[in-house]
Scaffold this motif. Structure first.
Motif, PDB file in Angstrom:
ATOM      1  N   LYS A   1      -8.284  -1.586  -2.636  1.00 34.93           N
ATOM      2  CA  LYS A   1      -7.843  -0.197  -2.438  1.00 34.93           C
ATOM      3  C   LYS A   1      -8.119   0.599  -3.711  1.00 34.93           C
ATOM      4  CE  LYS A   1      -3.603   2.603  -1.967  1.00 34.93           C
ATOM      5  NZ  LYS A   1      -2.152   2.643  -1.683  1.00 34.93           N
TER       6      LYS A   1
ATOM      7  N   ASP B   1      -2.557   8.924  -6.009  1.00 37.06           N
ATOM      8  CA  ASP B   1      -1.855   9.059  -4.728  1.00 37.06           C
ATOM      9  C   ASP B   1      -0.671  10.014  -4.875  1.00 37.06           C
ATOM     10  OD1 ASP B   1      -0.726   8.785  -2.243  1.00 37.06           O
ATOM     11  OD2 ASP B   1      -0.047   6.709  -2.534  1.00 37.06           O
TER      12      ASP B   1
ATOM     13  N   LYS C   1       4.885  12.930  -2.360  1.00 31.76           N
ATOM     14  CA  LYS C   1       5.851  12.056  -3.028  1.00 31.76           C
ATOM     15  C   LYS C   1       6.778  12.864  -3.920  1.00 31.76           C
ATOM     16  CE  LYS C   1       2.957   7.900  -3.532  1.00 31.76           C
ATOM     17  NZ  LYS C   1       3.823   6.961  -2.813  1.00 31.76           N
TER      18      LYS C   1
ATOM     19  N   ASP D   1      -2.933   3.480  -8.508  1.00 36.38           N
ATOM     20  CA  ASP D   1      -3.039   3.138  -7.080  1.00 36.38           C
ATOM     21  C   ASP D   1      -4.449   2.656  -6.712  1.00 36.38           C
ATOM     22  OD1 ASP D   1      -1.629   2.774  -4.749  1.00 36.38           O
ATOM     23  OD2 ASP D   1      -2.085   4.762  -3.943  1.00 36.38           O
TER      24      ASP D   1
ATOM     25  N   ASN E   1       2.250   9.687   8.629  1.00 38.29           N
ATOM     26  CA  ASN E   1       2.649   9.856   7.229  1.00 38.29           C
ATOM     27  C   ASN E   1       1.399   9.737   6.353  1.00 38.29           C
ATOM     28  OD1 ASN E   1       3.652   9.520   4.559  1.00 38.29           O
ATOM     29  ND2 ASN E   1       5.619   8.867   5.414  1.00 38.29           N
TER      30      ASN E   1
ATOM     31  N   ASP F   1       1.182   9.599   3.318  1.00 39.58           N
ATOM     32  CA  ASP F   1       1.380   8.757   2.142  1.00 39.58           C
ATOM     33  C   ASP F   1       1.059   7.289   2.442  1.00 39.58           C
ATOM     34  OD1 ASP F   1       1.985   8.113  -0.438  1.00 39.58           O
ATOM     35  OD2 ASP F   1       4.165   8.248  -0.213  1.00 39.58           O
ATOM     36  N   ALA F   2       0.936   6.951   3.715  1.00 37.96           N
ATOM     37  CA  ALA F   2       0.505   5.583   4.067  1.00 37.96           C
ATOM     38  C   ALA F   2      -1.010   5.621   4.191  1.00 37.96           C
ATOM     39  CB  ALA F   2       1.173   5.132   5.355  1.00 37.96           C
ATOM     40  N   GLU F   3      -1.673   5.970   3.052  1.00 40.93           N
ATOM     41  CA  GLU F   3      -3.117   6.213   3.043  1.00 40.93           C
ATOM     42  C   GLU F   3      -3.937   4.976   2.713  1.00 40.93           C
ATOM     43  OE1 GLU F   3      -1.293   6.505   0.479  1.00 40.93           O
ATOM     44  OE2 GLU F   3      -2.534   5.619  -1.085  1.00 40.93           O
TER      45      GLU F   3
ATOM     46  N   THR G   1      -2.396  -1.911  -3.794  1.00 41.95           N
ATOM     47  CA  THR G   1      -1.049  -1.450  -4.149  1.00 41.95           C
ATOM     48  C   THR G   1      -0.568  -0.683  -2.919  1.00 41.95           C
ATOM     49  OG1 THR G   1      -2.147   0.460  -5.152  1.00 41.95           O
ATOM     50  CG2 THR G   1      -1.404  -1.269  -6.653  1.00 41.95           C
ATOM     51  N   LEU G   2      -0.146  -1.451  -1.902  1.00 44.85           N
ATOM     52  CA  LEU G   2      -0.026  -0.852  -0.576  1.00 44.85           C
ATOM     53  C   LEU G   2       1.335  -0.267  -0.248  1.00 44.85           C
ATOM     54  CD1 LEU G   2      -2.158  -0.489   1.624  1.00 44.85           C
ATOM     55  CD2 LEU G   2      -1.127  -2.388   2.867  1.00 44.85           C
ATOM     56  N   THR G   3       2.411  -0.985  -0.597  1.00 44.66           N
ATOM     57  CA  THR G   3       3.734  -0.494  -0.163  1.00 44.66           C
ATOM     58  C   THR G   3       4.808  -0.634  -1.240  1.00 44.66           C
ATOM     59  OG1 THR G   3       4.503  -2.642   0.698  1.00 44.66           O
ATOM     60  CG2 THR G   3       3.245  -1.246   2.222  1.00 44.66           C
ATOM     61  N   GLY G   4       5.690   0.361  -1.275  1.00 49.44           N
ATOM     62  CA  GLY G   4       6.877   0.258  -2.119  1.00 49.44           C
ATOM     63  C   GLY G   4       7.765  -0.872  -1.599  1.00 49.44           C
ATOM     64  N   ALA G   5       7.635  -1.185  -0.316  1.00 53.38           N
ATOM     65  CA  ALA G   5       8.493  -2.207   0.313  1.00 53.38           C
ATOM     66  C   ALA G   5       8.257  -3.595  -0.277  1.00 53.38           C
ATOM     67  CB  ALA G   5       8.260  -2.222   1.820  1.00 53.38           C
TER      68      ALA G   5
ATOM     69  N   ILE H   1       2.278   4.357  10.543  1.00 55.45           N
ATOM     70  CA  ILE H   1       3.566   3.862  10.004  1.00 55.45           C
ATOM     71  C   ILE H   1       4.353   3.146  11.112  1.00 55.45           C
ATOM     72  CG2 ILE H   1       3.876   5.421   8.045  1.00 55.45           C
ATOM     73  CD1 ILE H   1       5.647   7.172   9.887  1.00 55.45           C
TER      74      ILE H   1
ATOM     75  N   ALA I   1       1.611  -3.943  -4.975  1.00 56.89           N
ATOM     76  CA  ALA I   1       2.352  -2.784  -5.505  1.00 56.89           C
ATOM     77  C   ALA I   1       3.479  -3.218  -6.446  1.00 56.89           C
ATOM     78  CB  ALA I   1       2.907  -1.947  -4.351  1.00 56.89           C
TER      79      ALA I   1
ATOM     80  N   MET J   1       2.168  -4.178  -9.945  1.00 57.40           N
ATOM     81  CA  MET J   1       1.234  -3.187 -10.508  1.00 57.40           C
ATOM     82  C   MET J   1       1.434  -2.984 -12.016  1.00 57.40           C
ATOM     83  SD  MET J   1       0.661   0.760  -9.321  1.00 57.40           S
ATOM     84  CE  MET J   1       2.172   1.441  -9.967  1.00 57.40           C
TER      85      MET J   1
HETATM   86  N1  BES Z   1       0.606   3.725  -3.213  1.00 53.55           N
HETATM   87  C1  BES Z   1       1.757   3.651  -2.427  1.00 53.55           C
HETATM   88  C2  BES Z   1       2.539   2.353  -2.611  1.00 53.55           C
HETATM   89  C3  BES Z   1       3.069   2.061  -3.986  1.00 53.55           C
HETATM   90  C4  BES Z   1       4.407   2.261  -4.260  1.00 53.55           C
HETATM   91  C5  BES Z   1       2.254   1.538  -4.944  1.00 53.55           C
HETATM   92  C6  BES Z   1       4.896   1.957  -5.502  1.00 53.55           C
HETATM   93  C7  BES Z   1       2.764   1.231  -6.194  1.00 53.55           C
HETATM   94  C8  BES Z   1       4.075   1.434  -6.481  1.00 53.55           C
HETATM   95  C9  BES Z   1       1.413   3.768  -0.942  1.00 53.55           C
HETATM   96  O1  BES Z   1       0.301   4.520  -0.666  1.00 53.55           O
HETATM   97  C10 BES Z   1       2.577   4.413  -0.284  1.00 53.55           C
HETATM   98  O2  BES Z   1       2.882   5.505  -0.631  1.00 53.55           O
HETATM   99  N2  BES Z   1       3.187   3.720   0.662  1.00 53.55           N
HETATM  100  C11 BES Z   1       4.311   4.221   1.361  1.00 53.55           C
HETATM  101  C12 BES Z   1       4.195   3.835   2.810  1.00 53.55           C
HETATM  102  C13 BES Z   1       5.200   4.482   3.698  1.00 53.55           C
HETATM  103  C14 BES Z   1       4.929   5.959   3.787  1.00 53.55           C
HETATM  104  C15 BES Z   1       5.129   3.860   5.057  1.00 53.55           C
HETATM  105  C16 BES Z   1       5.558   3.602   0.750  1.00 53.55           C
HETATM  106  O3  BES Z   1       5.533   2.446   0.377  1.00 53.55           O
HETATM  107  O4  BES Z   1       6.548   4.317   0.609  1.00 53.55           O
END
Ligand code: BES
Ligand code: ZN
Ligand code: ZN
Length: 529
Positions: free
Chosen positions: A291, A296, A303, A314, A371, A373-375, A400-404, A462, A492, A495
């Motif tokens: 990625k 982002d 955000k 990112d 969403n 932000d889920a790019e 670096t896909l999800t904060g989860a 999402i 993520a 990171m």
């Molecule tokens: N780039 C972020 C994820 C991320 C979060 C990376 C923290 C590094 C540190 C990703 O693109 C994102 O924003 N994901 C969202 C997905 C949600 C909208 C379903 C997220 O994790 O909040």
């Protein structure tokens, strides 16, 4: 003891007094630096943790140096009652005319190895951390040439030093930058110098790959645009790899509607990088996908501003792909690798994708973008589809896909989603060696349902609720992969380093570059990749 003190005084006398005064001026804040090599050279020696107050458990190399110094190192260490504990150091001066400082660092208990609960090789990790601390302390003292004990694992020792000495200060004034330090392995007492040098070089190259990832991740997004990323990668890899820089028109011709829907909000043109390393002839390369969101903002689903600067990292997946390729090619591993890196910015603007918009990926699947932000999953969808065209033996993507995933695992391990038990075992084995851990996560249908229940299109980008966010993201990617050996690494959580990994400074971590290099190394031995 008295005799050795006398001896020490006489040796100090032998030293050129002008060096001493230059050094004194340096330590007291004067900016006069002695150019004498003799005075800037330091030595790092390892000792094992040992309860005894009257003996020192040196490494093989350290014992020889102690003998060379007429036992002075052990004598000085034993002048204080408390034995050295793992991770602690003692710095000695004027014990050997060759070195202005001899730093003794404790590398933990003798014989430590794989720890099942920690899923890591503790011996190797302790060495990395111990030598890292040592070289940083010596740099603080102004030493600029350091000879380092292999500590019984030359590769780990080299990794620890080279990772610790990394700093991204290119944008600072000269005087605020960390001074350059030359490090080498203390091979002089080795039975087999050549193989020790070889191991040292391997460790240094592993670290170099991770350091490239760190540099790319740390670079500010105004300087590291998709175009610039491609330029740097070309510069770094061009002599060992073929690097193709594809533009927006190319992506359009490939019908990468999902990737382009993310790029459209920015004035920076997107780039799709295709890199090939051919360390062996084969029709089924190993595919890497990363990625590459160079910044982002979240797009229209913007955000919160606090901490948003971290989103310059990112493109961590892309950076780790580039870093891995640098090391794989420098090590000349007999393997065929193809890498695919979609690069763009995720920005809000009049031309940006809006929540509820529907886009079409390369494989014809339609996606409702609820969403923006889920790019990451949107750009990876097309990159994964494209990678399938090259008949890869496996596909490994990093993002670096999800904060989860950060909520689930923190910086403890990268989350791994894979459809192959065999691939999982190999990756985990690699991570035990590298010390940069992975942890397996599920790819249940349960999560697929969350993203296929969609009002307007085949898929929603999402999952509808925050629950299992890393798993629904992985389930989304799964819709674009047919390969039976697929691994998705959500990085993520790893990171950046805020002090958890002792041998990495604070900042962007470049994790898990060394695990991936080691994994590729394992694969190069196992199959016809
Ligand atoms: N780039 C972020 C994820 C991320 C979060 C990376 C923290 C590094 C540190 C990703 O693109 C994102 O924003 N994901 C969202 C997905 C949600 C909208 C379903 C997220 O994790 O909040
Ligand atoms: Zn995002
Ligand atoms: Zn993102």
């Amino acid at each position: 003891m008295a005799a050795s003190i006398v001896k020490r005084v006489s040796r100090v006398k032998k030293l050129n007094i002008s060096h001493i005064s230059a050094r004194y001026k340096l330590l007291t804040g004067f900016r006069h630096f002695s150019t004498s090599k003799q005075w800037n050279k330091a030595l790092v020696l390892g000792v094992y943790e040992n309860e005894s107050t009257d003996s020192i458990d040196f490494t093989g190399t350290a014992r020889k140096f102690d003998e060379k110094a007429d036992g002075k190192i052990s004598q000085l260490l034993l002048t204080v009652k408390k034995p050295l504990k793992c991770g602690k150091t003692r710095t000695l001066h004027a014990v050997d005319p060759e070195f202005s400082s001899v730093l003794v660092t404790c590398i933990g208990k003798r014989g430590e190895g794989y720890d099942e609960l920690e899923t890591v090789d503790k011996g190797r990790e302790s060495i990395r951390a111990a030598v890292a601390k040592a070289v940083l302390q010596l740099r603080e003292l102004g030493e600029n040439e350091i000879e380092v004990d292999s500590c019984g694992d030359t590769e780990a020792s080299a990794e620890g030093c080279h990772l610790a000495l990394f700093s991204y200060d290119d944008l600072k004034a000269e005087k605020s930058r960390k001074p350059a330090v030359r490090i080498s392995c203390a091979t002089r007492y080795s039975q087999d110098k050549n193989s020790m040098e070889k191991e040292w070089r391997k460790g240094a190259i592993l670290a170099e790959g991770q350091n490239l990832s760190r540099r790319l991740m740390e670079m500010p997004a105004n300087l590291l645009t998709p175009t610039k990323f491609a330029e740097i990668v070309k510069e770094q890899l061009a002599d060992k790899c073929e690097v193709l820089v594809r533009d927006k028109d190319w992506a359009e011709s490939m019908k990468m509607g999902s990737f382009l829907s993310v790029a459209r909000g920015s004035v920076e043109p997107p780039v799709f990088l295709e890199i090939e390393y051919k360390g062996r002839q084969s029709d089924s390369p190993l595919a890497l996908v990363g990625k590459g969101v160079t910044f982002d903002t979240g797009g229209i689903s913007i955000k919160p501003s606090q901490g948003m600067d971290a989103m310059r990292g990112d493109m961590g997946g892309a950076a780790c792909v580039a870093g891995s390729l640098l090391s794989v090619s420098k090590l000349q591993l007999p393997v065929h690798v193809k890498a695919f890196i979609p690069l763009c910015e995720n920005m809000p603007s009049g031309s940006a994708t809006k929540p509820g918009d529907v886009v079409t990926a390369m494989n014809g699947k339609t996606i409702q973008v609820d969403n923006t932000d889920a790019e990451g999953r949107l750009i990876l969808a097309d990159a994964l589809c494209y990678s399938e065209q090259f008949n890869p033996s496996l596909i490994l993507d990093m993002a670096t896909l999800t904060g989860a995933i950060d909520v689930a695992l923190g910086a403890g391990a990268a989350g791994v989603f894979t459809n192959s038990e065999n691939m999982w075992n190999k990756l985990q084995k690699a991570s035990v060696r590298s010390g940069d851990r992975v942890w397996r996560m599920p790819l249940f249908n349960h999560y697929t349902k969350k993203i296929t229940e969609c009002q307007l299109a085949d898929l929603n980008n999402i999952g509808g609720s925050r629950s299992g966010g890393a798993c629904t993201a992985a389930a989304f990617l799964k819709e674009f992969v047919n390969n039976k050996n697929w691994l998705h690494l959500d990085i993520a959580g790893v990171m950046s380093n805020s002090g958890d990994v002792a041998y990495l400074g604070k900042g962007m971590s470049g994790r898990p570059t060394r695990t991936v290099i080691e994994f590729i190394n394992l694969m190069s031995k196992e199959t016809n990749n």
